[in-house]
Scaffold this motif. Sequence first.
Motif, PDB file in Angstrom:
ATOM      1  N   ASN A  57      11.220  -8.405  -7.830  1.00  0.00           N
ATOM      2  CA  ASN A  57      10.479  -8.320  -6.559  1.00  0.00           C
ATOM      3  C   ASN A  57       9.151  -7.625  -6.854  1.00  0.00           C
ATOM      4  OD1 ASN A  57      10.929  -5.335  -6.165  1.00  0.00           O
ATOM      5  ND2 ASN A  57      13.052  -6.030  -6.053  1.00  0.00           N
ATOM      6  N   ALA A  58       8.259  -7.631  -5.886  1.00  0.00           N
ATOM      7  CA  ALA A  58       6.925  -7.064  -6.153  1.00  0.00           C
ATOM      8  C   ALA A  58       6.958  -5.539  -6.277  1.00  0.00           C
ATOM      9  CB  ALA A  58       5.958  -7.478  -5.057  1.00  0.00           C
ATOM     10  N   THR A  59       7.935  -4.912  -5.629  1.00  0.00           N
ATOM     11  CA  THR A  59       8.059  -3.455  -5.752  1.00  0.00           C
ATOM     12  C   THR A  59       8.360  -3.095  -7.203  1.00  0.00           C
ATOM     13  OG1 THR A  59       8.887  -3.385  -3.489  1.00  0.00           O
ATOM     14  CG2 THR A  59       9.295  -1.438  -4.851  1.00  0.00           C
ATOM     15  N   THR A  83      -1.264  -0.741   4.201  1.00  0.00           N
ATOM     16  CA  THR A  83      -0.529  -1.595   3.281  1.00  0.00           C
ATOM     17  C   THR A  83       0.948  -1.276   3.419  1.00  0.00           C
ATOM     18  OG1 THR A  83      -0.283  -2.260   0.959  1.00  0.00           O
ATOM     19  CG2 THR A  83      -0.815   0.048   1.349  1.00  0.00           C
ATOM     20  N   PHE A  84       1.788  -2.051   2.710  1.00  0.00           N
ATOM     21  CA  PHE A  84       3.223  -1.763   2.714  1.00  0.00           C
ATOM     22  C   PHE A  84       3.479  -0.548   1.802  1.00  0.00           C
ATOM     23  CE2 PHE A  84       7.666  -2.808   1.307  1.00  0.00           C
ATOM     24  CZ  PHE A  84       8.243  -2.508   2.524  1.00  0.00           C
ATOM     25  N   THR A  87       3.106  -0.212  -2.197  1.00  0.00           N
ATOM     26  CA  THR A  87       1.816  -0.077  -2.889  1.00  0.00           C
ATOM     27  C   THR A  87       1.613   1.352  -3.393  1.00  0.00           C
ATOM     28  OG1 THR A  87       0.929  -1.683  -1.306  1.00  0.00           O
ATOM     29  CG2 THR A  87      -0.670  -0.536  -2.672  1.00  0.00           C
ATOM     30  N   ASP A 159      -3.045  -5.350  -5.663  1.00  0.00           N
ATOM     31  CA  ASP A 159      -1.839  -5.741  -4.940  1.00  0.00           C
ATOM     32  C   ASP A 159      -2.200  -7.015  -4.171  1.00  0.00           C
ATOM     33  OD1 ASP A 159       0.169  -6.169  -3.085  1.00  0.00           O
ATOM     34  OD2 ASP A 159       0.629  -4.040  -2.854  1.00  0.00           O
ATOM     35  N   CYS A 161      -0.100  -9.288  -3.085  1.00  0.00           N
ATOM     36  CA  CYS A 161       1.119  -9.822  -2.460  1.00  0.00           C
ATOM     37  C   CYS A 161       0.813 -10.736  -1.273  1.00  0.00           C
ATOM     38  CB  CYS A 161       2.010  -8.675  -2.004  1.00  0.00           C
ATOM     39  SG  CYS A 161       2.825  -7.863  -3.382  1.00  0.00           S
ATOM     40  N   HIS A 162      -0.304 -10.486  -0.586  1.00  0.00           N
ATOM     41  CA  HIS A 162      -0.633 -11.274   0.609  1.00  0.00           C
ATOM     42  C   HIS A 162      -1.561 -12.442   0.307  1.00  0.00           C
ATOM     43  CE1 HIS A 162      -0.033  -7.563   3.470  1.00  0.00           C
ATOM     44  NE2 HIS A 162       1.017  -7.799   2.702  1.00  0.00           N
ATOM     45  N   SER A 190       4.149 -11.105  -4.368  1.00  0.00           N
ATOM     46  CA  SER A 190       5.523 -11.021  -3.848  1.00  0.00           C
ATOM     47  C   SER A 190       5.988 -12.404  -3.395  1.00  0.00           C
ATOM     48  CB  SER A 190       5.577 -10.069  -2.648  1.00  0.00           C
ATOM     49  OG  SER A 190       6.828 -10.182  -1.986  1.00  0.00           O
ATOM     50  N   LYS A 195       6.268 -14.465   2.638  1.00  0.00           N
ATOM     51  CA  LYS A 195       5.032 -14.661   1.865  1.00  0.00           C
ATOM     52  C   LYS A 195       4.762 -16.163   1.641  1.00  0.00           C
ATOM     53  CE  LYS A 195       4.295 -10.221   1.144  1.00  0.00           C
ATOM     54  NZ  LYS A 195       5.420  -9.533   1.764  1.00  0.00           N
ATOM     55  N   TYR A 331      -0.299  -2.270   9.416  1.00  0.00           N
ATOM     56  CA  TYR A 331       0.846  -1.447   9.083  1.00  0.00           C
ATOM     57  C   TYR A 331       0.685  -0.096   9.785  1.00  0.00           C
ATOM     58  CZ  TYR A 331       2.020  -4.627   5.250  1.00  0.00           C
ATOM     59  OH  TYR A 331       2.379  -5.721   4.513  1.00  0.00           O
TER      60      TYR A 331
END
Length: 385
Positions: A57-59, A83-84, A87, A159, A161-162, A190, A195, A331
């Motif tokens: 996963n991206a984490t 951000t989430f 990050t 990052d 991810c988006h 991600s 996504k 966020y």
Amino acid sequence: MIIKPIPYGHQHITEEDIQAVIETLRSDYLTQGPKINEFEAAFAEYMGVKYAVAVSNATAGLHLCTITLGVKPIDKIIVPPITFVATANCIRYCGGEVVFCDIDKETYLMDIHKLKSMLEAAPKGTYKGIILVDFAGYPVKLKDFKKLADEYGLWIIEDACHAPGGYFIDDEGKKQCCGNGEFADLAVFSFHPVKHIATGEGGMITTNSKELYDRLCLYRTHGITKDSALLYENHGGWYYEMQELGYNYRITDFQAALGISQLKRADAGLEKRQKIAKQYNQVFARVENLLIPYIADNIYHAYHLYVIQVKDRLGLYNYLRKNHIYTQVHYIPLHLMPYYQGLGNKKGDLPIAEEYYEHCLSLPMYPSLTDEEIRYIIKKIEKYR
Ligand SMILES: Cc1ncc(COP(=O)(O)O)c(C=O)c1O
């Protein structure tokens, strides 16, 4: 009359995707099979980058990045607050210190002027790196950040991810895709279901550095190598060595098969997102007390999210819920999370991010939204008073 709930984001799974997964389930490989390399190669080609490393996963991907770049306790890394949580958390996993830099009022990305002031105000060497987020799918103009980062000897993690497929046109007229490794040392994507490309859980790291690529691969698999050129000893065909403290951050072969199949539709998905944004923009630009996302000529927005600013956010959120439209807030500023407040951050530290948070709302945005659903969402928002 629409009664099926409309979420803010949703995966798009086709019969072809299902067949791709079934085929892999019927093969000899579930975990480390040929689909992973194939997915990495296809993704690298799509992004225009030399190396891609698929992860669970991206984490995990972000954590691999901070390990690979050698983040240590007391290292200070600069991060945007909108951000989430992942990050910033990847810095904490290595014991590093997260320092937040406020966002730009229009793009909602890290404000380069504020970053410059922070760097100028501290003795050189205070900060080790920056994590930049292509928030909502709006590409960070990394060329400008890279110039600043080089001046201060900082590395950059993007990052992204988006933003797979998003790009900006640089000052020389060159198309610069998110995650192409031109300016950032490492970029992370991600494949969470909401996504652009979905593999269930899943992620990808991209880079143009062979050295970083080799280290990412090592840390992804427990710090174990079987490469005879790298072994200290060699006892036979079975022999491997754990040379560093690594993790199991691998993706599975059937997830990679799904990723390959989804990647084939990435451009079509982006076009649909652009089309939805245009339909929303046309109407919402005229709605009172509502601000549409910022757009610029030299930007191709990947529209993972369509974020509006609205005066009465809670009112609109509840009204849309009653009408089966499930919006979301992206966020809550990270520095206001109890964990980060416990590390010395407080309300008032980042006024632009805090003001943004009071009014932001993410409207439904995903390729499988039907025309009827889009018209319904637009009509409901137009009617809200
Ligand atoms: C900006 C950003 N970074 C990192 C992540 C973490 O991704 P994952 O869920 O794949 O671990 C997300 C997921 O929502 C995200 O939006």
